[in-house]
Scaffold this active site. Structure first.
Site, PDB file in Angstrom:
ATOM      1  N   CYS A 208       0.832  -1.205   0.000  1.00 36.76           N
ATOM      2  CA  CYS A 208       0.000   0.000   0.000  1.00 36.76           C
ATOM      3  C   CYS A 208       0.869   1.257   0.000  1.00 36.76           C
ATOM      4  O   CYS A 208       1.698   1.448   0.892  1.00 36.76           O
ATOM      5  CB  CYS A 208      -0.917   0.012   1.217  1.00 36.76           C
ATOM      6  SG  CYS A 208      -1.975   1.475   1.292  1.00 36.76           S
ATOM      7  N   HIS A 278       1.908  -7.694  -6.956  1.00 36.00           N
ATOM      8  CA  HIS A 278       1.124  -6.748  -7.755  1.00 36.00           C
ATOM      9  C   HIS A 278       2.039  -6.193  -8.852  1.00 36.00           C
ATOM     10  O   HIS A 278       3.147  -5.731  -8.564  1.00 36.00           O
ATOM     11  CB  HIS A 278       0.620  -5.623  -6.844  1.00 36.00           C
ATOM     12  CG  HIS A 278      -0.254  -4.632  -7.540  1.00 36.00           C
ATOM     13  ND1 HIS A 278      -0.813  -3.558  -6.892  1.00 36.00           N
ATOM     14  CD2 HIS A 278      -0.676  -4.533  -8.829  1.00 36.00           C
ATOM     15  CE1 HIS A 278      -1.536  -2.850  -7.739  1.00 36.00           C
ATOM     16  NE2 HIS A 278      -1.464  -3.422  -8.921  1.00 36.00           N
TER      17      HIS A 278
END
Length: 359
Positions: A208, A278
């Site tokens: 994040c 990711h």
């Protein structure tokens, strides 16, 4: 309000799945037992098998007693050939998670919950919904906020404290991963111990890029501090018994696979049972095209040397995208975030995919 909708979503799902007295009695027995604390050495009993209308794959998944497996065996069972709903803040709550499961998701993540936020919650049993709720105690709020909560006529139960996490132990059985925002191993362990009896694994958010996360040394801040990241993984792995520990990261370099490879291998050496990557770097916007080329090379090399499940995430908007990513990388599973919000039916495999587990 997603949390209000959650009550309707759960109730409707249970009207379908709990249409026999046997299921109702089994659920009530489980909920009664849920009031009794269980240690990692004496985990709570497993839920009864799901209704016969579930698919064979779902039945096989739900019938397995994960507590009888090692952490890596449990991780392999959960992550291999998986289709996962990603952790999304303010989205991956119980309405979306149970909807994803109903459409074929094999695993769902909670939204990222910061260690300091879950630790003071109170675990309560919601007999009306058949859920386990983690509530922030009412007395912990300021007087101003307490007054506002008491005046909220739309949420009369707010006087009992806000719900931070709601879990359905029946619909989410053997399918739920708790994702934690943390930057310190001692806080991570305290938070993990709070919820571990009600989830099937613990994932550490290491991707994040938001300010609230990075400023606290959490999320993508861990990508530049491999020693601290590994300490968190190792601490959880030593103390969580047979529950798998995983991490979700981003690519560390837009073109060079080596920094990402080094980081992932360090996490695996520290004890990580699975890794999700990711396909974007810190600084990439959500509309930036995922870096499939670098992601492909990273996963290919990891699959040549590592044995833990490797999951990929990023721009998988169609079943064709999912098949192509698996073909290119040999990854063990895929994770869907925005694509699932746009089209939940992406989790539904075609008949040919059900036969060929490599797709």
């Amino acid at each position: 309000d997603l949390r209000k909708f959650g009550d309707m979503n759960i109730s409707e799902a249970k009207m379908d799945q709990n249409n026999s007295s046997g299921n109702h009695e089994s659920r009530m027995e489980l909920l009664q037992d849920a009031q009794t604390p269980h240690s990692l050495q004496t985990p709570p009993p497993q839920l009864p098998p799901p209704p016969s209308s579930a698919s064979d794959d779902d039945n096989n998944n739900n019938n397995i007693d994960l507590s009888s497996l090692t952490s890596q065996e449990a991780a392999d069972h959960l992550f291999l050939n998986s289709q996962i709903l990603a952790p999304m803040v303010r989205a991956s709550t119980i309405p979306l998670r149970t909807q994803a499961i109903s459409h074929g998701a094999s695993l769902v993540y909670t939204e990222e919950l910061v260690d300091r936020s879950i630790t003071p919650t109170e675990r309560t049993l919601n007999k009306k919904l058949g859920t386990i709720d983690y509530r922030v105690p009412f007395h912990t709020y300021s007087k101003k906020v307490q007054k506002r909560m008491l005046a909220d006529k739309d949420n009369p139960d707010s006087k009992d404290g806000a719900i931070l996490l709601r879990i359905d132990p029946f619909l989410e059985r053997n399918k739920l991963i708790y994702q934690m925002g943390t930057g310190e191993s001692n806080l991570a362990l305290e938070a993990a111990r709070k919820v571990i009896q009600d989830v099937n694994g613990m994932d550490v958010n290491m991707g994040c890029p938001k300010k609230f996360s990075v400023s606290g040394g959490m999320g993508s801040a861990l990508l530049s501090d491999v020693q601290r990241a590994c300490d968190i993984i190792a601490t959880l792995r030593r103390n969580l018994g047979s529950k798998p520990v995983s991490a979700k990261i981003r690519l560390l370099d837009p073109d060079d696979p080596r920094p990402t490879l080094d980081f992932v291998r360090a996490l695996i050496k520290a004890g990580a049972n699975a890794i999700t990557i990711h396909g974007r770097i810190v600084g990439d916007e959500s509309h930036t095209v995922a870096r499939w080329g670098t992601l492909t090379e990273v996963v290919r090399q990891l699959k040549q040397t590592e044995s833990v499940p490797i999951i990929v995430n990023g721009d998988l908007y169609t079943r064709a995208d999912i098949r192509e990513m698996r073909r290119r990388t040999g990854c063990d599973g895929v994770m869907l975030a925005r694509p699932a919000l746009y089209n939940m039916s992406l989790f539904r495999r075609g008949e040919e995919e059900k036969v060929d587990c490599s797709i």
